[in-house]
Design a protein around this motif. Structure first.
Motif, PDB file in Angstrom:
ATOM      1  N   ALA A  27       0.839  -1.204   0.000  1.00  0.00           N
ATOM      2  CA  ALA A  27       0.000   0.000   0.000  1.00  0.00           C
ATOM      3  C   ALA A  27       0.868   1.247   0.000  1.00  0.00           C
ATOM      4  CB  ALA A  27      -0.932   0.003   1.216  1.00  0.00           C
ATOM      5  N   PHE A  28       1.914   1.270   0.810  1.00  0.00           N
ATOM      6  CA  PHE A  28       2.795   2.429   0.864  1.00  0.00           C
ATOM      7  C   PHE A  28       3.509   2.633  -0.469  1.00  0.00           C
ATOM      8  CE2 PHE A  28       6.989   4.277   1.665  1.00  0.00           C
ATOM      9  CZ  PHE A  28       6.609   5.494   2.208  1.00  0.00           C
ATOM     10  N   ALA A  29       4.120   1.567  -0.991  1.00  0.00           N
ATOM     11  CA  ALA A  29       4.867   1.690  -2.244  1.00  0.00           C
ATOM     12  C   ALA A  29       3.936   2.011  -3.414  1.00  0.00           C
ATOM     13  CB  ALA A  29       5.635   0.395  -2.511  1.00  0.00           C
ATOM     14  N   GLY A  30       2.800   1.343  -3.486  1.00  0.00           N
ATOM     15  CA  GLY A  30       1.862   1.585  -4.578  1.00  0.00           C
ATOM     16  C   GLY A  30       1.253   2.970  -4.516  1.00  0.00           C
ATOM     17  N   ALA A  31       0.909   3.439  -3.312  1.00  0.00           N
ATOM     18  CA  ALA A  31       0.337   4.781  -3.173  1.00  0.00           C
ATOM     19  C   ALA A  31       1.368   5.842  -3.524  1.00  0.00           C
ATOM     20  CB  ALA A  31      -0.176   4.982  -1.748  1.00  0.00           C
ATOM     21  N   LEU A  32       2.592   5.654  -3.106  1.00  0.00           N
ATOM     22  CA  LEU A  32       3.646   6.600  -3.438  1.00  0.00           C
ATOM     23  C   LEU A  32       3.840   6.669  -4.952  1.00  0.00           C
ATOM     24  CD1 LEU A  32       5.719   8.471  -2.118  1.00  0.00           C
ATOM     25  CD2 LEU A  32       7.325   6.565  -2.148  1.00  0.00           C
ATOM     26  N   LEU A  33       3.842   5.536  -5.599  1.00  0.00           N
ATOM     27  CA  LEU A  33       3.993   5.486  -7.054  1.00  0.00           C
ATOM     28  C   LEU A  33       2.798   6.129  -7.767  1.00  0.00           C
ATOM     29  CD1 LEU A  33       5.706   4.381  -9.424  1.00  0.00           C
ATOM     30  CD2 LEU A  33       4.288   2.345  -9.319  1.00  0.00           C
ATOM     31  N   LEU A  34       1.589   5.817  -7.325  1.00  0.00           N
ATOM     32  CA  LEU A  34       0.398   6.381  -7.969  1.00  0.00           C
ATOM     33  C   LEU A  34       0.289   7.890  -7.789  1.00  0.00           C
ATOM     34  CD1 LEU A  34      -2.316   3.698  -7.253  1.00  0.00           C
ATOM     35  CD2 LEU A  34      -1.344   4.325  -9.446  1.00  0.00           C
ATOM     36  N   VAL A  35       0.614   8.391  -6.603  1.00  0.00           N
ATOM     37  CA  VAL A  35       0.576   9.832  -6.374  1.00  0.00           C
ATOM     38  C   VAL A  35       1.644  10.525  -7.221  1.00  0.00           C
ATOM     39  CG1 VAL A  35       0.978  11.629  -4.637  1.00  0.00           C
ATOM     40  CG2 VAL A  35      -0.510   9.717  -4.124  1.00  0.00           C
ATOM     41  N   PRO A  71      -7.919  -0.975   7.864  1.00  0.00           N
ATOM     42  CA  PRO A  71      -7.711   0.381   8.387  1.00  0.00           C
ATOM     43  C   PRO A  71      -6.308   0.918   8.109  1.00  0.00           C
ATOM     44  CG  PRO A  71      -8.731  -1.000  10.048  1.00  0.00           C
ATOM     45  CD  PRO A  71      -8.339  -1.896   8.919  1.00  0.00           C
ATOM     46  N   GLY A  72      -5.302   0.094   8.273  1.00  0.00           N
ATOM     47  CA  GLY A  72      -3.927   0.531   8.016  1.00  0.00           C
ATOM     48  C   GLY A  72      -3.695   0.853   6.553  1.00  0.00           C
ATOM     49  N   THR A  73      -4.276   0.053   5.670  1.00  0.00           N
ATOM     50  CA  THR A  73      -4.149   0.312   4.241  1.00  0.00           C
ATOM     51  C   THR A  73      -4.798   1.642   3.878  1.00  0.00           C
ATOM     52  OG1 THR A  73      -4.188  -2.069   3.803  1.00  0.00           O
ATOM     53  CG2 THR A  73      -4.644  -0.627   1.953  1.00  0.00           C
ATOM     54  N   ALA A  74      -5.980   1.887   4.410  1.00  0.00           N
ATOM     55  CA  ALA A  74      -6.672   3.150   4.131  1.00  0.00           C
ATOM     56  C   ALA A  74      -5.892   4.340   4.672  1.00  0.00           C
ATOM     57  CB  ALA A  74      -8.076   3.114   4.734  1.00  0.00           C
ATOM     58  N   ALA A 101     -14.104  12.050   4.575  1.00  0.00           N
ATOM     59  CA  ALA A 101     -14.727  11.402   3.412  1.00  0.00           C
ATOM     60  C   ALA A 101     -13.697  10.605   2.626  1.00  0.00           C
ATOM     61  CB  ALA A 101     -15.391  12.440   2.514  1.00  0.00           C
ATOM     62  N   TRP A 102     -12.487  11.144   2.480  1.00  0.00           N
ATOM     63  CA  TRP A 102     -11.430  10.407   1.782  1.00  0.00           C
ATOM     64  C   TRP A 102     -11.070   9.129   2.529  1.00  0.00           C
ATOM     65  CZ3 TRP A 102      -7.406  14.762   0.425  1.00  0.00           C
ATOM     66  CH2 TRP A 102      -7.931  15.550  -0.594  1.00  0.00           C
ATOM     67  N   LEU A 103     -10.927   9.225   3.855  1.00  0.00           N
ATOM     68  CA  LEU A 103     -10.619   8.031   4.646  1.00  0.00           C
ATOM     69  C   LEU A 103     -11.731   6.995   4.545  1.00  0.00           C
ATOM     70  CD1 LEU A 103      -8.969   9.403   7.894  1.00  0.00           C
ATOM     71  CD2 LEU A 103      -8.071   7.633   6.411  1.00  0.00           C
ATOM     72  N   ALA A 104     -12.971   7.450   4.597  1.00  0.00           N
ATOM     73  CA  ALA A 104     -14.103   6.524   4.478  1.00  0.00           C
ATOM     74  C   ALA A 104     -14.116   5.867   3.105  1.00  0.00           C
ATOM     75  CB  ALA A 104     -15.412   7.260   4.724  1.00  0.00           C
ATOM     76  N   CYS A 105     -13.824   6.617   2.063  1.00  0.00           N
ATOM     77  CA  CYS A 105     -13.791   6.062   0.706  1.00  0.00           C
ATOM     78  C   CYS A 105     -12.693   5.010   0.571  1.00  0.00           C
ATOM     79  CB  CYS A 105     -13.575   7.195  -0.298  1.00  0.00           C
ATOM     80  SG  CYS A 105     -13.484   6.660  -2.005  1.00  0.00           S
ATOM     81  N   LEU A 106     -11.513   5.303   1.079  1.00  0.00           N
ATOM     82  CA  LEU A 106     -10.403   4.348   0.994  1.00  0.00           C
ATOM     83  C   LEU A 106     -10.664   3.110   1.843  1.00  0.00           C
ATOM     84  CD1 LEU A 106      -7.511   6.930   1.095  1.00  0.00           C
ATOM     85  CD2 LEU A 106      -8.096   5.452  -0.833  1.00  0.00           C
ATOM     86  N   PHE A 107     -11.233   3.293   3.039  1.00  0.00           N
ATOM     87  CA  PHE A 107     -11.559   2.146   3.884  1.00  0.00           C
ATOM     88  C   PHE A 107     -12.643   1.288   3.247  1.00  0.00           C
ATOM     89  CE2 PHE A 107     -14.002   0.106   7.266  1.00  0.00           C
ATOM     90  CZ  PHE A 107     -13.014  -0.674   7.827  1.00  0.00           C
ATOM     91  N   ALA A 108     -13.660   1.936   2.656  1.00  0.00           N
ATOM     92  CA  ALA A 108     -14.733   1.180   1.994  1.00  0.00           C
ATOM     93  C   ALA A 108     -14.200   0.400   0.803  1.00  0.00           C
ATOM     94  CB  ALA A 108     -15.842   2.123   1.551  1.00  0.00           C
TER      95      ALA A 108
END
Length: 130
Positions: A27-35, A71-74, A101-108
């Motif tokens: 999640a950390f590596a993929g999110a960093l790459l996507l951002v 939760p940690g991934t979100a 709202a962003w946290l809820a969207c990512l958690f969902a």
């Protein structure tokens, strides 16, 4: 005739989920790459595209993770979205309704991916058993 077999050996009906630290690292590596990619293509300051990409990443990671990793991934995805996709760069801020709202969207998205994987695995296991 009954054949005694150890439970820990042989094929499992349902595959084991990936360990939580591995999911969080992905999640950390993929999110960093996507951002970084969304910022590179001129979407800096418009986090909608980055939020969509991170939601898809969270759902994909949820397919192979446990519910306890959601939760940690979100939060990891949100931290990188908040810190690097909106100005000022490198500062994590809290903007009330938007960030919740962003946290809820990512958690969902993560919970949806995990739930979908559990349903698909349970149906496949049921078909193998019957």
């Amino acid at each position: 005739m009954i054949e005694w077999v150890r439970i820990s050996t042989g094929a499992r009906a349902v595959p084991q989920p990936v360990a939580t630290p591995i999911v969080w690292f992905a999640a950390f590596a993929g999110a960093l790459l996507l951002v970084a990619i969304t910022n590179l293509f001129g979407e800096h300051g418009h986090p909608g595209t980055a939020l969509l990409a991170l939601s898809l990443l969270a759902a994909a990671l949820g397919l192979c993770a446990r519910f306890t990793a959601a939760p940690g991934t979100a939060v990891l995805c949100w931290l990188l979205l908040n810190g690097f996709a909106i100005p000022p760069l490198g500062q994590v801020t809290w903007a009330g309704h938007r960030d919740s709202a962003w946290l809820a969207c990512l958690f969902a998205a993560t919970a949806f991916g995990t739930g979908l994987a559990r349903v698909v695995n349970a149906r496949a296991a049921y078909r193998r058993i019957t």
